[in-house]
Design a protein around this motif. Structure first.
Motif, PDB file in Angstrom:
ATOM      1  N   LYS A  30       3.513   2.102  21.784  1.00  0.00           N
ATOM      2  CA  LYS A  30       3.661   3.030  20.690  1.00  0.00           C
ATOM      3  C   LYS A  30       3.358   2.474  19.130  1.00  0.00           C
ATOM      4  CE  LYS A  30       4.794   7.346  19.227  1.00  0.00           C
ATOM      5  NZ  LYS A  30       4.926   7.098  17.817  1.00  0.00           N
ATOM      6  N   TYR A  79      -0.341   2.082  18.843  1.00  0.00           N
ATOM      7  CA  TYR A  79      -1.064   3.398  18.635  1.00  0.00           C
ATOM      8  C   TYR A  79      -0.845   3.902  17.294  1.00  0.00           C
ATOM      9  CZ  TYR A  79      -2.315   8.015  19.086  1.00  0.00           C
ATOM     10  OH  TYR A  79      -2.954   9.471  19.045  1.00  0.00           O
ATOM     11  N   ASP A  80       0.314   3.673  16.569  1.00  0.00           N
ATOM     12  CA  ASP A  80       0.725   4.247  15.297  1.00  0.00           C
ATOM     13  C   ASP A  80      -0.078   3.536  14.378  1.00  0.00           C
ATOM     14  OD1 ASP A  80       2.538   6.170  16.495  1.00  0.00           O
ATOM     15  OD2 ASP A  80       4.128   4.835  16.008  1.00  0.00           O
ATOM     16  N   LEU A 138      -3.130   2.319  14.779  1.00  0.00           N
ATOM     17  CA  LEU A 138      -4.591   2.411  14.867  1.00  0.00           C
ATOM     18  C   LEU A 138      -4.868   3.701  14.678  1.00  0.00           C
ATOM     19  CD1 LEU A 138      -5.452   0.001  18.027  1.00  0.00           C
ATOM     20  CD2 LEU A 138      -5.633  -0.433  15.530  1.00  0.00           C
ATOM     21  N   LYS A 139      -3.923   4.600  15.114  1.00  0.00           N
ATOM     22  CA  LYS A 139      -4.298   6.158  15.201  1.00  0.00           C
ATOM     23  C   LYS A 139      -5.005   6.904  14.119  1.00  0.00           C
ATOM     24  CE  LYS A 139       0.194   7.880  13.376  1.00  0.00           C
ATOM     25  NZ  LYS A 139       1.432   8.629  13.862  1.00  0.00           N
ATOM     26  N   SER A 140      -4.891   6.386  12.722  1.00  0.00           N
ATOM     27  CA  SER A 140      -5.576   6.887  11.767  1.00  0.00           C
ATOM     28  C   SER A 140      -7.001   5.858  11.299  1.00  0.00           C
ATOM     29  CB  SER A 140      -4.784   6.993  10.403  1.00  0.00           C
ATOM     30  OG  SER A 140      -4.489   5.641  10.066  1.00  0.00           O
ATOM     31  N   SER A 155     -11.764   6.792  20.680  1.00  0.00           N
ATOM     32  CA  SER A 155     -10.321   7.171  21.058  1.00  0.00           C
ATOM     33  C   SER A 155     -10.075   6.229  22.445  1.00  0.00           C
ATOM     34  CB  SER A 155     -10.575   8.755  21.575  1.00  0.00           C
ATOM     35  OG  SER A 155     -11.406   8.934  22.455  1.00  0.00           O
ATOM     36  N   LYS A 209      -7.865   3.504  21.105  1.00  0.00           N
ATOM     37  CA  LYS A 209      -6.423   3.802  20.905  1.00  0.00           C
ATOM     38  C   LYS A 209      -5.683   4.059  22.133  1.00  0.00           C
ATOM     39  CE  LYS A 209      -8.324   5.966  16.692  1.00  0.00           C
ATOM     40  NZ  LYS A 209      -8.403   7.057  15.488  1.00  0.00           N
ATOM     41  N   LYS A 210      -6.341   4.813  23.449  1.00  0.00           N
ATOM     42  CA  LYS A 210      -5.633   5.301  24.515  1.00  0.00           C
ATOM     43  C   LYS A 210      -5.345   4.155  25.246  1.00  0.00           C
ATOM     44  CE  LYS A 210      -7.491   9.957  24.761  1.00  0.00           C
ATOM     45  NZ  LYS A 210      -8.599  10.891  25.534  1.00  0.00           N
ATOM     46  N   LEU A 236      -2.083   2.407  23.728  1.00  0.00           N
ATOM     47  CA  LEU A 236      -1.121   3.383  24.049  1.00  0.00           C
ATOM     48  C   LEU A 236      -0.674   3.383  25.570  1.00  0.00           C
ATOM     49  CD1 LEU A 236       1.058   5.197  23.202  1.00  0.00           C
ATOM     50  CD2 LEU A 236      -0.574   7.335  23.449  1.00  0.00           C
ATOM     51  N   CYS A 237      -1.583   3.147  26.440  1.00  0.00           N
ATOM     52  CA  CYS A 237      -1.403   3.582  27.843  1.00  0.00           C
ATOM     53  C   CYS A 237      -1.540   2.279  28.721  1.00  0.00           C
ATOM     54  CB  CYS A 237      -2.500   4.528  28.131  1.00  0.00           C
ATOM     55  SG  CYS A 237      -1.950   6.179  27.488  1.00  0.00           S
ATOM     56  N   ASP A 249      -6.448   7.112  30.773  1.00  0.00           N
ATOM     57  CA  ASP A 249      -7.592   6.911  30.177  1.00  0.00           C
ATOM     58  C   ASP A 249      -8.161   5.709  31.325  1.00  0.00           C
ATOM     59  OD1 ASP A 249      -9.795   7.246  27.843  1.00  0.00           O
ATOM     60  OD2 ASP A 249      -9.356   5.249  28.222  1.00  0.00           O
TER      61      ASP A 249
END
Length: 394
Positions: free
Chosen positions: A245, A248-249, A251-253, A258, A261-262, A265-266, A286
């Motif tokens: 998490k 992801y925070d 890289l998200k912006s 995608s 980023k997934k 996170l996953c 993903d």
């Protein structure tokens, strides 16, 4: 008198201490010879136990110490009884001792020109990872992902075959198992799996970057927790489990694919729903994250830990087969394990009972248990021998 007894005891203690100091000496690793006895535990800078106290050194143990770049070792020159020396333990006649054989497979790899060149490039790329990731997370600079991708691809293509790549990675364990080294390894392994899955060049680049960035969130965790040699407390483990998490925070912006980023996170989610941070099932994970997760676990199992040495390739495959296949996308895990096992077909291996053999054929339904040929010419199907397994590649 009581005073005489006390003085005699004091003299005895002093002599024992003096004797111990005389018999114990620190030797540079290059000067170690078989028969020396360790006068203390041998550990890496990170606290990983390499050799226990009171062990008689053999060529294999000395090679292991050198492998982890340990500069010096405390030893005693006083010989221990023959029954404690590894070289003099009675061994059944059918067992072939590796020390009596030619240089091991790993030793031949490490001595090769290819490995020397790879080691230099590998260290340089780790430095790139450290700079790029720390600039982004700690100093809040822009993420130079183009540099990460470029350097990783250059290192990847320096290896001509899958076998060469895995040989290089398995023998780079003298480098501390940092976030940066692990991220580089996962990136390289992910790209190789993507090649086996027939990914396009563009997809391979995305997958490579996903592997490179998958653990970026760990840089948000205090080093004293992240690098703790012992077992995490419940609170510490809960914090470490937040790193997907955190990543992801970060890289998200950013203008990243995608899938990257997934994957960040996953990559700890599992097909059977047993993963974290969300407990997703296979249909919700993903595909790039599913691939990175396999590379992540493989690299972790082939790395040394404070409580164990690096696992042999076939031990890793066995672990996946034993309790891991249901946790991963079947297409990805089966492709990965079959190709990894195939890279070591025809290699010489050491069995857990001390015998040496050659791998002659893989068992598709039990890749960790191939058919082997012993030195006397007889063959054994390891899949029919529950108590027999491959301990190491020689």
């Amino acid at each position: 008198s009581e005073m005489c007894i006390r003085d005699s005891l004091y003299y005895f203690i002093i002599k024992c201490i003096d004797w111990g100091m005389q018999m114990t000496k620190y030797y540079p690793t290059d000067e170690l010879v078989p028969g020396m006895v360790t006068a203390g535990e041998v550990r890496t800078k990170g606290g990983q136990l390499i050799v226990e106290n009171g062990v008689s050194l053999t060529d294999r143990l000395i090679s292991r110490i050198k492998f982890y770049a340990i500069p010096q070792v405390s030893v005693t020159e006083d010989p221990i009884p023959a029954t404690k020396k590894e070289e003099q333990v009675e061994v059944p006649s059918h067992v072939v001792k590796p020390e009596a054989q030619a240089p091991s497979y790993s030793q031949k790899v490490v001595c090769s020109k290819e490995f020397q060149n790879f080691q230099i490039s590998y260290s340089r790329v780790i430095a790139t990872y450290r700079t790029v990731l720390e600039d982004c997370v700690i100093y809040h600079k822009s993420l130079n992902y183009e540099q990460l991708l470029s350097d990783t691809k250059e290192l990847y293509y320096s290896c001509k075959t899958s076998l060469e790549l895995f040989d290089m990675l398995h023998n780079m364990r003298s480098v501390e198992d940092s976030v940066y080294a692990h991220s580089l390894n996962v990136s390289l392994i992910s790209r190789r799996l993507g090649r086996w899955l027939k990914f396009s060049p563009e997809e391979l680049d995305t997958l490579t970057l996903a592997g490179a960035l998958h653990d970026i969130g760990k840089l948000k965790i205090p080093a004293e927790v992240l690098n703790k040699p012992g077992k995490y407390t419940d609170e510490e483990f809960a914090l470490v489990k937040q790193h997907p998490k955190f990543g992801y925070d970060i890289l998200k912006s950013l203008p990243l694919d995608s899938h990257v980023k997934k994957a960040v996170l996953c990559h700890h989610e599992r097909s059977d729903g047993s993963g974290y941070p969300t407990g997703l099932s296979q249909s919700d994970i993903d595909e790039y994250a599913a691939i990175v997760s396999i590379a992540d676990v493989y690299d972790a199992m082939t790395a040394a830990r404070s409580y164990r040495a690096p696992l042999c390739v076939f031990q890793v495959i066995n672990n996946f087969e034993h309790d891991g296949l249901s946790k991963y996308n079947p297409k990805f895990i089966l492709t990965f394990l079959s190709h990894v096992a195939s890279t070591y077909q025809n290699n010489r291996v050491l069995l857990n009972d001390g015998r040496v053999a050659n791998i002659v054929m893989l068992n598709k339904n039990r890749l960790s248990k191939p058919i082997i040929q012993l030195m006397d010419g007889s063959c054994i199907d390891l899949s029919t021998q529950p108590d027999l397994h491959i301990q190491s590649v020689l």
